[in-house]
Write an enzyme that holds these catalytic residues in place. Structure first.
Site, PDB file in Angstrom:
ATOM      1  N   ARG A 130       4.815  -9.917   1.264  1.00 30.90           N
ATOM      2  CA  ARG A 130       5.984  -9.039   1.185  1.00 30.90           C
ATOM      3  C   ARG A 130       6.302  -8.793   2.795  1.00 30.90           C
ATOM      4  O   ARG A 130       5.607  -8.067   3.438  1.00 30.90           O
ATOM      5  CB  ARG A 130       5.870  -7.784   0.492  1.00 30.90           C
ATOM      6  N   THR A 134      12.123  -6.158   5.044  1.00 34.96           N
ATOM      7  CA  THR A 134      13.178  -6.657   4.403  1.00 34.96           C
ATOM      8  C   THR A 134      12.817  -6.515   2.645  1.00 34.96           C
ATOM      9  O   THR A 134      13.716  -6.474   1.844  1.00 34.96           O
ATOM     10  CB  THR A 134      13.513  -8.151   4.492  1.00 34.96           C
ATOM     11  N   ASP A 226      -1.887   1.006  -0.027  1.00 35.29           N
ATOM     12  CA  ASP A 226      -1.665  -0.519  -0.191  1.00 35.29           C
ATOM     13  C   ASP A 226      -2.908  -1.255  -0.790  1.00 35.29           C
ATOM     14  O   ASP A 226      -4.084  -1.135  -0.516  1.00 35.29           O
ATOM     15  CB  ASP A 226      -1.448  -0.933   1.219  1.00 35.29           C
ATOM     16  N   ASP A 229      -4.963  -3.577   1.372  1.00 34.88           N
ATOM     17  CA  ASP A 229      -5.726  -2.905   2.188  1.00 34.88           C
ATOM     18  C   ASP A 229      -6.946  -2.291   1.620  1.00 34.88           C
ATOM     19  O   ASP A 229      -8.166  -2.125   2.172  1.00 34.88           O
ATOM     20  CB  ASP A 229      -4.993  -2.243   3.157  1.00 34.88           C
TER      21      ASP A 229
HETATM   22  C1  PRP Z   1       2.050  -6.227  -2.382  1.00 35.90           C
HETATM   23  C2  PRP Z   1       1.539  -6.377  -3.673  1.00 35.90           C
HETATM   24  C3  PRP Z   1       2.392  -7.187  -4.420  1.00 35.90           C
HETATM   25  C4  PRP Z   1       3.844  -6.754  -3.509  1.00 35.90           C
HETATM   26  C5  PRP Z   1       4.480  -5.677  -4.297  1.00 35.90           C
HETATM   27  O1  PRP Z   1       1.597  -7.300  -1.698  1.00 35.90           O
HETATM   28  O2  PRP Z   1       0.280  -6.720  -4.026  1.00 35.90           O
HETATM   29  O3  PRP Z   1       2.180  -8.375  -4.098  1.00 35.90           O
HETATM   30  O4  PRP Z   1       3.410  -6.039  -2.291  1.00 35.90           O
HETATM   31  O5  PRP Z   1       5.907  -5.655  -3.896  1.00 35.90           O
HETATM   32  P1  PRP Z   1       7.120  -5.906  -4.527  1.00 35.90           P
HETATM   33  O6  PRP Z   1       7.259  -5.870  -6.008  1.00 35.90           O
HETATM   34  O7  PRP Z   1       7.965  -5.176  -3.576  1.00 35.90           O
HETATM   35  O8  PRP Z   1       7.332  -7.698  -4.159  1.00 35.90           O
HETATM   36  P2  PRP Z   1       1.602  -7.725  -0.097  1.00 35.90           P
HETATM   37  O9  PRP Z   1       2.716  -8.555   0.105  1.00 35.90           O
HETATM   38  O10 PRP Z   1       1.470  -6.433   0.588  1.00 35.90           O
HETATM   39  O11 PRP Z   1       0.419  -8.535   0.099  1.00 35.90           O
HETATM   40  P3  PRP Z   1      -1.226  -8.575   0.062  1.00 35.90           P
HETATM   41  O12 PRP Z   1      -1.493  -8.589  -1.282  1.00 35.90           O
HETATM   42  O13 PRP Z   1      -1.656  -9.510   1.064  1.00 35.90           O
HETATM   43  O14 PRP Z   1      -1.599  -7.140   0.658  1.00 35.90           O
HETATM   44  N1  URA Z   2       2.373  -2.945  -2.435  1.00 32.40           N
HETATM   45  C1  URA Z   2       1.241  -1.951  -2.057  1.00 32.40           C
HETATM   46  O1  URA Z   2      -0.010  -2.466  -1.993  1.00 32.40           O
HETATM   47  N2  URA Z   2       1.574  -0.818  -2.639  1.00 32.40           N
HETATM   48  C2  URA Z   2       2.891  -0.350  -2.787  1.00 32.40           C
HETATM   49  O2  URA Z   2       2.884   0.923  -3.139  1.00 32.40           O
HETATM   50  C3  URA Z   2       3.834  -1.287  -2.820  1.00 32.40           C
HETATM   51  C4  URA Z   2       3.521  -2.594  -2.599  1.00 32.40           C
END
Ligand code: PRP
Ligand code: URA
Length: 235
Positions: A130, A134, A226, A229
């Site tokens: 994500r 944006t 997150d 993380d």
């Molecule tokens: C996070 C989460 C989802 C997304 C959710 O992943 O695990 O995939 O954000 O957000 P959305 O509903 O607004 O699309 P991220 O893109 O942060 O990647 P990561 O899993 O590598 O931390």
């Molecule tokens: N992705 C995350 O990991 N946490 C949130 O709260 C939203 C998106």
């Protein structure tokens, strides 16, 4: 815009965006929200900011196993004749294969929990990141097989925030001609849940907990922070 601790200007992509309330989405069709007391217990430990990454990852896996148990309740069975050590009997086996699509990175722990319940499931990794400015999801890795023969595939990701990543993942799975698709997450925001059900009304959605809202940055409140993380210790 807000400022980070380093003094950088940070966009607020959800500022001023109208969001539905929790009550407005609570009874959406095909949305299953867990009510199991063991789930509530584990969710509290998961949300706690003092839970360190190893314990957090273990909890994600355990919650994944509980969600898998709930999300597989309607799977089709077929009869199979076997022999116990004592006599022949007619047993039942799952009819057709099962696919799990972890949305990287955060979906990895959840997929491991699913595999504790359905060890024979195929795992198709899908990397979506994500863009925090944006909130659009960008694909960076795709191991969805071209040919599939399954009864169901589960897209799994702990967080359903704006719904962008979930909608894109289901769009991709829909190109694979799978009879039944489900989406499974730990926490959902009303905004993302409504968008996902409106875009894909034909899928089942399994959620451990439905939260209140998204903050201006697109993070779920009260949330857990997150999810990627916290699983992998990348703060
Ligand atoms: C996070 C989460 C989802 C997304 C959710 O992943 O695990 O995939 O954000 O957000 P959305 O509903 O607004 O699309 P991220 O893109 O942060 O990647 P990561 O899993 O590598 O931390
Ligand atoms: N992705 C995350 O990991 N946490 C949130 O709260 C939203 C998106």
């Amino acid at each position: 815009m807000s400022e980070t601790l380093e003094g950088e200007r940070q966009p607020l992509p959800m500022k001023g965006v109208p969001q539905p309330t929790r009550k407005e989405v609570l009874k959406l069709p095909r949305v299953h929200i867990s009510t199991h007391p063991v789930m509530q217990h584990k969710m509290t430990a998961l949300r706690d900011k003092n839970t360190p990454p190893p314990a957090f990852y273990r909890l994600v896996k355990e919650i994944g196993a509980l969600l898998a148990y709930e999300a597989t309740a309607e799977l089709r069975l077929e009869a199979e004749q076997i022999e116990t050590p004592l006599q022949p009997m007619k047993g039942q086996r799952l009819a057709g294969g099962i696919g799990i699509t972890p949305i990287l990175r955060a979906g990895l722990g959840l997929a491991e929990g699913f595999r504790e319940v359905i060890s024979e499931a195929q795992v198709w990794h899908l990397g979506l990141r994500r863009d925090e400015r944006t909130l659009q999801a960008e694909e960076y890795y795709n191991r969805l097989p071209r040919k599939v023969d399954l009864q169901v595939a589960y897209a799994v990701d702990p967080m359903l925030a704006t719904g962008g990543s979930a909608i894109d993942a289901i769009n991709m799975l829909k190109t694979r001609d799978i009879p039944h698709l489900s989406y499974v997450c730990i926490l959902a925001a009303p905004y993302g849940l409504l968008r996902l059900t409106q875009t894909h009304p034909d899928i089942d959605i399994y959620v451990a907990a439905l939260d209140e809202s998204l903050n201006d940055l697109g993070y779920i409140l009260p949330g857990l922070g997150d999810a990627g993380d916290r699983q992998f210790g990348t703060f």
